[in-house]
Design a protein around this motif. Structure first.
Motif, PDB file in Angstrom:
ATOM      1  N   THR A   9     -60.520 -27.043 -16.610  1.00 12.34           N
ATOM      2  CA  THR A   9     -61.833 -26.488 -16.283  1.00 12.34           C
ATOM      3  C   THR A   9     -61.688 -25.149 -15.568  1.00 12.34           C
ATOM      4  O   THR A   9     -62.391 -24.186 -15.889  1.00 12.34           O
ATOM      5  N   VAL A  10     -60.770 -25.103 -14.607  1.00 13.62           N
ATOM      6  CA  VAL A  10     -60.602 -23.868 -13.836  1.00 13.62           C
ATOM      7  C   VAL A  10     -60.008 -22.762 -14.715  1.00 13.62           C
ATOM      8  O   VAL A  10     -60.447 -21.613 -14.657  1.00 13.62           O
ATOM      9  N   ILE A  11     -59.041 -23.123 -15.555  1.00 15.22           N
ATOM     10  CA  ILE A  11     -58.467 -22.114 -16.466  1.00 15.22           C
ATOM     11  C   ILE A  11     -59.558 -21.534 -17.365  1.00 15.22           C
ATOM     12  O   ILE A  11     -59.710 -20.315 -17.471  1.00 15.22           O
ATOM     13  N   MET A  12     -60.331 -22.406 -17.989  1.00 20.11           N
ATOM     14  CA  MET A  12     -61.347 -21.939 -18.939  1.00 20.11           C
ATOM     15  C   MET A  12     -62.357 -21.021 -18.255  1.00 20.11           C
ATOM     16  O   MET A  12     -62.711 -19.968 -18.779  1.00 20.11           O
ATOM     17  N   ASN A  13     -62.805 -21.430 -17.081  1.00 26.59           N
ATOM     18  CA  ASN A  13     -63.789 -20.611 -16.373  1.00 26.59           C
ATOM     19  C   ASN A  13     -63.207 -19.274 -15.927  1.00 26.59           C
ATOM     20  O   ASN A  13     -63.864 -18.241 -16.046  1.00 26.59           O
ATOM     21  N   THR A  14     -61.992 -19.314 -15.403  1.00 28.63           N
ATOM     22  CA  THR A  14     -61.361 -18.079 -14.955  1.00 28.63           C
ATOM     23  C   THR A  14     -61.183 -17.126 -16.127  1.00 28.63           C
ATOM     24  O   THR A  14     -61.524 -15.937 -16.041  1.00 28.63           O
ATOM     25  N   MET A  15     -60.691 -17.669 -17.251  1.00 27.59           N
ATOM     26  CA  MET A  15     -60.473 -16.843 -18.433  1.00 27.59           C
ATOM     27  C   MET A  15     -61.785 -16.225 -18.913  1.00 27.59           C
ATOM     28  O   MET A  15     -61.840 -15.024 -19.208  1.00 27.59           O
ATOM     29  N   THR A  16     -62.825 -17.029 -18.975  1.00 26.44           N
ATOM     30  CA  THR A  16     -64.136 -16.508 -19.388  1.00 26.44           C
ATOM     31  C   THR A  16     -64.561 -15.374 -18.462  1.00 26.44           C
ATOM     32  O   THR A  16     -65.087 -14.353 -18.908  1.00 26.44           O
ATOM     33  N   GLY A  17     -64.330 -15.572 -17.166  1.00 28.05           N
ATOM     34  CA  GLY A  17     -64.685 -14.544 -16.187  1.00 28.05           C
ATOM     35  C   GLY A  17     -63.940 -13.249 -16.454  1.00 28.05           C
ATOM     36  O   GLY A  17     -64.540 -12.173 -16.455  1.00 28.05           O
ATOM     37  N   VAL A  18     -62.652 -13.345 -16.692  1.00 23.76           N
ATOM     38  CA  VAL A  18     -61.847 -12.142 -16.947  1.00 23.76           C
ATOM     39  C   VAL A  18     -62.353 -11.433 -18.193  1.00 23.76           C
ATOM     40  O   VAL A  18     -62.498 -10.212 -18.223  1.00 23.76           O
ATOM     41  N   LEU A  19     -62.680 -12.221 -19.219  1.00 24.81           N
ATOM     42  CA  LEU A  19     -63.118 -11.615 -20.485  1.00 24.81           C
ATOM     43  C   LEU A  19     -64.483 -10.949 -20.345  1.00 24.81           C
ATOM     44  O   LEU A  19     -64.834 -10.091 -21.144  1.00 24.81           O
ATOM     45  N   SER A  20     -65.258 -11.354 -19.352  1.00 23.83           N
ATOM     46  CA  SER A  20     -66.585 -10.759 -19.243  1.00 23.83           C
ATOM     47  C   SER A  20     -66.634  -9.607 -18.239  1.00 23.83           C
ATOM     48  O   SER A  20     -67.709  -9.089 -17.952  1.00 23.83           O
ATOM     49  N   VAL A  21     -65.475  -9.191 -17.720  1.00 23.83           N
ATOM     50  CA  VAL A  21     -65.470  -8.003 -16.857  1.00 23.83           C
ATOM     51  C   VAL A  21     -65.777  -6.787 -17.729  1.00 23.83           C
ATOM     52  O   VAL A  21     -65.157  -6.588 -18.768  1.00 23.83           O
ATOM     53  N   GLU A  22     -66.749  -5.977 -17.307  1.00 23.23           N
ATOM     54  CA  GLU A  22     -67.147  -4.828 -18.112  1.00 23.23           C
ATOM     55  C   GLU A  22     -66.004  -3.840 -18.271  1.00 23.23           C
ATOM     56  O   GLU A  22     -65.319  -3.518 -17.301  1.00 23.23           O
ATOM     57  N   GLU A  23     -65.855  -3.348 -19.483  1.00 21.29           N
ATOM     58  CA  GLU A  23     -64.815  -2.360 -19.784  1.00 21.29           C
ATOM     59  C   GLU A  23     -64.976  -1.116 -18.903  1.00 21.29           C
ATOM     60  O   GLU A  23     -63.986  -0.522 -18.485  1.00 21.29           O
ATOM     61  N   ASP A  24     -66.217  -0.739 -18.604  1.00 17.70           N
ATOM     62  CA  ASP A  24     -66.457   0.452 -17.777  1.00 17.70           C
ATOM     63  C   ASP A  24     -65.791   0.343 -16.403  1.00 17.70           C
ATOM     64  O   ASP A  24     -65.314   1.338 -15.862  1.00 17.70           O
ATOM     65  N   LYS A  25     -65.793  -0.881 -15.846  1.00 20.97           N
ATOM     66  CA  LYS A  25     -65.176  -1.065 -14.530  1.00 20.97           C
ATOM     67  C   LYS A  25     -63.676  -0.816 -14.605  1.00 20.97           C
ATOM     68  O   LYS A  25     -63.097  -0.138 -13.759  1.00 20.97           O
ATOM     69  N   ILE A  26     -63.060  -1.370 -15.643  1.00 19.93           N
ATOM     70  CA  ILE A  26     -61.616  -1.210 -15.804  1.00 19.93           C
ATOM     71  C   ILE A  26     -61.287   0.251 -16.075  1.00 19.93           C
ATOM     72  O   ILE A  26     -60.360   0.818 -15.494  1.00 19.93           O
ATOM     73  N   ARG A  27     -62.093   0.872 -16.933  1.00 20.19           N
ATOM     74  CA  ARG A  27     -61.840   2.279 -17.266  1.00 20.19           C
ATOM     75  C   ARG A  27     -62.004   3.183 -16.051  1.00 20.19           C
ATOM     76  O   ARG A  27     -61.200   4.088 -15.825  1.00 20.19           O
ATOM     77  N   SER A  28     -63.048   2.941 -15.282  1.00 14.91           N
ATOM     78  CA  SER A  28     -63.247   3.837 -14.142  1.00 14.91           C
ATOM     79  C   SER A  28     -62.132   3.640 -13.119  1.00 14.91           C
ATOM     80  O   SER A  28     -61.651   4.608 -12.548  1.00 14.91           O
ATOM     81  N   ALA A  29     -61.704   2.384 -12.931  1.00 16.89           N
ATOM     82  CA  ALA A  29     -60.584   2.159 -12.002  1.00 16.89           C
ATOM     83  C   ALA A  29     -59.335   2.872 -12.498  1.00 16.89           C
ATOM     84  O   ALA A  29     -58.633   3.527 -11.737  1.00 16.89           O
ATOM     85  N   ARG A  30     -59.099   2.783 -13.794  1.00 13.04           N
ATOM     86  CA  ARG A  30     -57.902   3.406 -14.362  1.00 13.04           C
ATOM     87  C   ARG A  30     -57.956   4.916 -14.201  1.00 13.04           C
ATOM     88  O   ARG A  30     -56.973   5.541 -13.822  1.00 13.04           O
TER      89      ARG A  30
END
Lengths: 282, 267
Positions: free
Chosen positions: A133-154
């Motif tokens: 349950t925790v793996i599935m939820n964590t993974m879903t969370g990671v996949l739903s992080v907006e690309e813009d956030k990652i790009r701006s951090a990068r």
């Protein structure tokens, strides 16, 4: 005054209703099969006199808590890695989605064979019930992080590791929290099964053992103990989540009434710092 | 007051100059024997250091694709994109992107100040210096007094100000702006346009600003590149707009230019 009214409406009255219905049904049936609230209370006192009820609750609680905690600690990093790396997700996803449909209870006998009849097998069983349950939820969370956030951090110079630590993890906190919270209820499912099959203490043992003496009132006590344990841990978790993880967007609360109450409380600080200036600047 | 900024822009060393040569981008994998499907095709463009450049075009014409290539977020298929002498292949802190949606790019778990200090913190800048820098840029974008608020407590325009302060605090040479005011109401947008010009004049950055709003393009840009309707979108025309800042939508010269560009799209 309002507070009292609130508790009366949301806590006391519904339970009084449940007790009334319970009493009515009990009156119409054999106390051997369906003990009344009074008989259940007597059973609880009986079990409390030598402290066994509290010992049982303590045992079950310790097992659930340790298994759940260890399971979550293992599952969160796995979920993060699976969410972040497509390749790892591709190879682990089919296996994960196969195993996670096998309930923990199905493993009771095997885990006893492998890990003994002591605490290990029970804790591992709960870990098993928690992890997916925790793996599935964590993974879903990671996949739903907006690309813009990652790009701006990068583009602000963050390394991949910093992106994981400072963007992915905080953005995933609400998902992890939900997963951990659902996993808690799974843990209770798992521990009860394990204690029924192989234990000399614990709430599961109490319920299973009561059948030997035909003590349905003890079974009722066991059920109540479980309900209270679950309710308390969930509320505690919800409270801790709100207090410590509020800034990450963890807002979930068990009671509908509390949710309705929240905005009023939240308005105060914004008003105090001049809510008027909002639209003005832009 | 404007000629000053223009003069500065021209006097700047060539380090901030972006050169784009024969740039092509196709998304579908090219099948053998088939002409690949290009989003943008044969883009040639030079953007001078300190210049305020506008990419203007209809929705879906590949403006954002071009911007994302310059940012280094996505790779190119053919051609050359260089900043000064250095070819662009990945994101770099000398190029900063201001996204259209502040909600998806700001970090909601950080306060305004923490958002603005993010890049500095990642590069392990000491706390006192971080504080000084964030103070400066928070004041520059007009958010003084809101340092400890979270993004969800701010209006749309204020969130875009946070985004602007956040990228400026890393002192990039180039600001890439992808329709940053597209989601704002008309009045807020007007304020933000004025503010952006003020900030640009104070900081001397190169700006590449993507928009599909002709009026916005004319109010902001020194040069406007018009992109054709995709696929295989190209830059079909370049317009100079030497009007002094601050510009007004009612200026006859601006309206004249607006008509010219408008007719371009009506064809």
């Amino acid at each position: 005054m309002n507070r009292w009214k609130y508790w009366l409406l949301h806590g006391v009255l519904p339970w009084l209703g449940v007790l009334a219905v319970w009493q009515l049904v009990a009156l119409a049936s054999d106390p051997q099969f369906f003990p009344s609230p009074y008989l259940t209370l007597k059973g609880a006192i009986e079990l409390s006199e030598d402290g066994s009820l509290f010992t049982y609750i303590g045992y079950s609680f310790a097992r659930v808590l340790s298994g759940w905690l260890l399971g979550s600690l293992i599952a969160v990093p796995i979920g993060l890695v699976m969410g972040r790396f497509k390749f790892i997700r591709a190879i682990t996803d089919p296996i994960l989605n196969f195993i996670r449909f096998i309930p923990a209870l199905a493993f009771v006998t095997l885990f006893m064979l492998w890990f003994g009849i002591g605490e290990e097998s029970k804790v591992i069983l709960i870990m098993y019930g928690t992890i997916f349950t925790v793996i599935m939820n964590t993974m879903t969370g990671v996949l739903s992080v907006e690309e813009d956030k990652i790009r701006s951090a990068r583009s602000m110079g963050a390394s991949e590791w910093q992106i994981m630590l400072h963007v992915i993890v905080p953005a995933t906190v609400p998902y992890i929290f939900t997963g951990v919270r659902i996993a808690m209820s799974m843990s209770y499912l798992a521990i009860l099964g394990a204690e029924m099959v192989a234990a000399n203490e614990g709430v599961g043992f109490l319920i299973w053992n009561a059948r030997l003496y035909f003590k349905t009132d003890w079974i009722f006590v066991g059920l109540f103990a479980l309900g209270i344990m679950g309710f308390t841990t969930d509320r505690l978790l919800g409270y801790v989540g709100r207090k410590l993880l509020g800034r990450y967007g963890v807002v979930h609360s068990g009671a509908a009434g509390q949710r309705a109450r929240k905005p009023r409380k939240a308005m105060q600080p914004t008003n105090a710092t001049g809510g008027n200036s909002y639209g003005k600047v832009g | 007051m404007n000629s000053n900024a223009n003069a500065n822009a021209n006097a700047l060393p060539q380090s901030g100059t972006i050169r784009i040569e024969n740039l092509r981008k196709s998304f579908a994998a090219a099948h053998p024997g088939h002409e690949p499907h290009y989003i943008i095709k044969d883009i040639n463009l030079t953007i001078r250091g300190g210049e305020f450049f506008i990419l203007l075009g209809p929705s879906g014409c590949g403006k954002s694709t071009l911007l994302n290539i310059v940012a280094g977020f996505i790779g190119k298929t053919e051609g050359k994109v260089a900043l000064g002498e250095k070819e662009i292949v990945r994101p770099g802190s000398e190029r900063a992107m201001v996204f259209q949606q502040a909600d998806s790019s700001l970090f909601p778990w950080l306060t305004v100040r923490e958002n603005v200090e993010f890049g500095l913190r990642m590069r392990k800048v000491p706390k006192a210096e971080r504080r000084r820098t964030s103070d400066h840029y928070i004041r520059l974008v007009g958010l003084a007094g809101h340092e400890d608020k979270f993004p969800k407590e701010l209006s749309g325009g204020m969130k875009q100000r946070v985004q602007l302060a956040r990228v400026l605090s890393n002192d990039p040479a180039i600001l890439l702006m992808d329709e940053p005011f597209g989601a704002l109401d008309a009045m807020t947008r007007r304020t933000m346009q004025k503010e952006l010009i003020r900030i640009w004049q104070e900081t001397n950055k190169t700006v590449i600003f993507v928009t599909h709003d002709i009026q916005e393009a004319l109010l902001l840009g020194q040069r406007i590149g018009i992109m054709s309707v995709g696929p295989s979108s190209q830059i079909t025309d370049l317009y100079d707009n030497p009007l002094p800042y601050p510009r007004n939508v009612t200026e006859p010269k601006l309206i004249e230019l607006l008509d010219t560009i408008q007719s371009h799209f009506d064809e």
